[in-house]
Design a protein around this motif. Sequence first.
Motif, PDB file in Angstrom:
ATOM      1  N   ASP A 194      25.371  20.973  55.273  1.00  0.00           N
ATOM      2  CA  ASP A 194      24.724  20.268  54.157  1.00  0.00           C
ATOM      3  C   ASP A 194      24.556  18.788  54.468  1.00  0.00           C
ATOM      4  N   GLN A 195      25.595  18.179  55.043  1.00  0.00           N
ATOM      5  CA  GLN A 195      25.518  16.758  55.392  1.00  0.00           C
ATOM      6  C   GLN A 195      24.424  16.510  56.433  1.00  0.00           C
ATOM      7  N   ARG A 196      24.325  17.379  57.408  1.00  0.00           N
ATOM      8  CA  ARG A 196      23.327  17.220  58.462  1.00  0.00           C
ATOM      9  C   ARG A 196      21.915  17.419  57.903  1.00  0.00           C
ATOM     10  N   ARG A 197      21.787  18.371  56.984  1.00  0.00           N
ATOM     11  CA  ARG A 197      20.480  18.625  56.368  1.00  0.00           C
ATOM     12  C   ARG A 197      20.033  17.447  55.524  1.00  0.00           C
ATOM     13  N   THR A 198      20.934  16.917  54.698  1.00  0.00           N
ATOM     14  CA  THR A 198      20.539  15.807  53.830  1.00  0.00           C
ATOM     15  C   THR A 198      20.250  14.538  54.636  1.00  0.00           C
ATOM     16  N   GLY A 199      21.013  14.318  55.714  1.00  0.00           N
ATOM     17  CA  GLY A 199      20.738  13.175  56.576  1.00  0.00           C
ATOM     18  C   GLY A 199      19.404  13.305  57.270  1.00  0.00           C
ATOM     19  N   PHE A 200      19.068  14.514  57.678  1.00  0.00           N
ATOM     20  CA  PHE A 200      17.780  14.797  58.323  1.00  0.00           C
ATOM     21  C   PHE A 200      16.632  14.522  57.353  1.00  0.00           C
ATOM     22  N   ALA A 201      16.737  15.070  56.137  1.00  0.00           N
ATOM     23  CA  ALA A 201      15.672  14.905  55.141  1.00  0.00           C
ATOM     24  C   ALA A 201      15.506  13.449  54.733  1.00  0.00           C
ATOM     25  N   ALA A 202      16.631  12.738  54.591  1.00  0.00           N
ATOM     26  CA  ALA A 202      16.557  11.338  54.177  1.00  0.00           C
ATOM     27  C   ALA A 202      15.855  10.487  55.232  1.00  0.00           C
ATOM     28  N   THR A 212      12.988  24.259  55.024  1.00  0.00           N
ATOM     29  CA  THR A 212      14.427  24.498  55.176  1.00  0.00           C
ATOM     30  C   THR A 212      14.772  25.956  54.931  1.00  0.00           C
ATOM     31  N   VAL A 213      15.634  26.506  55.802  1.00  0.00           N
ATOM     32  CA  VAL A 213      16.224  27.830  55.597  1.00  0.00           C
ATOM     33  C   VAL A 213      17.726  27.695  55.805  1.00  0.00           C
ATOM     34  N   VAL A 214      18.501  27.953  54.760  1.00  0.00           N
ATOM     35  CA  VAL A 214      19.961  27.917  54.843  1.00  0.00           C
ATOM     36  C   VAL A 214      20.477  29.300  54.469  1.00  0.00           C
ATOM     37  N   LEU A 215      21.140  29.959  55.423  1.00  0.00           N
ATOM     38  CA  LEU A 215      21.642  31.301  55.201  1.00  0.00           C
ATOM     39  C   LEU A 215      23.104  31.275  54.777  1.00  0.00           C
ATOM     40  N   PRO A 216      23.525  32.213  53.939  1.00  0.00           N
ATOM     41  CA  PRO A 216      24.946  32.312  53.602  1.00  0.00           C
ATOM     42  C   PRO A 216      25.741  32.813  54.803  1.00  0.00           C
ATOM     43  N   GLY A 217      27.006  32.496  54.862  1.00  0.00           N
ATOM     44  CA  GLY A 217      27.846  32.985  55.943  1.00  0.00           C
ATOM     45  C   GLY A 217      28.041  31.973  57.053  1.00  0.00           C
ATOM     46  N   GLU A 218      28.460  32.482  58.215  1.00  0.00           N
ATOM     47  CA  GLU A 218      28.828  31.633  59.336  1.00  0.00           C
ATOM     48  C   GLU A 218      27.607  31.200  60.153  1.00  0.00           C
ATOM     49  N   PRO A 219      27.659  30.000  60.775  1.00  0.00           N
ATOM     50  CA  PRO A 219      26.540  29.490  61.584  1.00  0.00           C
ATOM     51  C   PRO A 219      26.537  30.092  62.988  1.00  0.00           C
ATOM     52  N   THR A 220      26.231  31.386  63.102  1.00  0.00           N
ATOM     53  CA  THR A 220      26.294  32.101  64.363  1.00  0.00           C
ATOM     54  C   THR A 220      24.937  32.129  65.064  1.00  0.00           C
ATOM     55  N   GLU A 221      24.923  32.642  66.292  1.00  0.00           N
ATOM     56  CA  GLU A 221      23.673  32.792  67.036  1.00  0.00           C
ATOM     57  C   GLU A 221      22.736  33.755  66.316  1.00  0.00           C
ATOM     58  N   GLU A 222      23.287  34.847  65.804  1.00  0.00           N
ATOM     59  CA  GLU A 222      22.472  35.811  65.071  1.00  0.00           C
ATOM     60  C   GLU A 222      21.862  35.167  63.829  1.00  0.00           C
TER      61      GLU A 222
END
Length: 332
Positions: A194-202, A212-222
């Motif tokens: 979330d911090q990286r996304r908001t910094g990017f957008a700002a 933007t696409v934010v998926l629930p769960g872990e930030p995995t390769e899949e």
Amino acid sequence: MQIMGAGKPATIYDVAARAGVSKSLVSLVLQRSPRVSQQRREAVLKAIQELDYRPSTAAVSLAGTRSRTIGVVLDDFRNQWFVDLLTGLRESLQDQGHRLVVADRFLNTGLDVSPVEGFLSMRVEGLVIAGEPDTDLAVPASTPLVIAGGRVSIPRADTVANDDHAGGGMAAEHLLGLGHVRLGFIGASSAASDQRRTGFAAAVGGAADVATVVLPGEPTEEAGSRAVAQLLDAHPEVTAVFAANDVMALGAMSGLAERGLRVPEDVSVIGYDDTPLAATRYVGLTSIDDRSVEIGRGAGERLLARIADPTLAATEVLVEPRLVARRTTAAR
């Protein structure tokens, strides 16, 4: 490799007998007490080496002496971000004679005992939670605690973390500087993402469009592969993708290849964390270096300070990230 015999392990009494000293004096040597003469210290150390004596950490703790052990709880052993973090922790703690014991909080999720409870039963001298701790984390006030990498606030715990918001801004500035005006962000459900996304957008502001696409769960390769597929299905005009971490960036590159899109000729990709995998010649991933060695080193230093003085006020230290440009990003 030396193969040891099958006899019983040496005890502290065996060491005392071999060195010609008392058991209590061996204990003083193990505690690095300055009250032991150099001659007797050397005799004990020689006996320890000859007998291959290994003191029990648990026994030392129960005897009331310092365990010199630090418990480290990781989010997930599969995340390479922790490699450099542990390097920094070890560098800051080893000179003081501390050893690290590491556990993955998700590795044994089927068990009733958490890694924190296991460490507390070992009487560790301090705890480092590497990642985002649960807000209901139960740690006694007498146990020094440092959060490394996460931004979740825990009472009386120091925090040493990367400035994720600033890092997201660096990713945006890099892509804008290359002429990209159709940008995408893919991430997972975490405070760091979330911090990286908001910094990017700002940092983008009105200079470009951001999907933007934010998926629930872990930030995995899949997850990265699925996220980039969703992103391009809705926004095929995207020419650059910023992923919340390197693992998701690799998944995005795989998903792009499945669509016949080339990196960076068709779509530029930038990750975050600058893990060892990103730096390999084969991958050459442009990434934001979160300087996790410095985070680990800072966490170790804060923990040592808190062990020395448990009354210290809690502090938050943010480590400034930096951009590492490689071949997965190019001018539009």
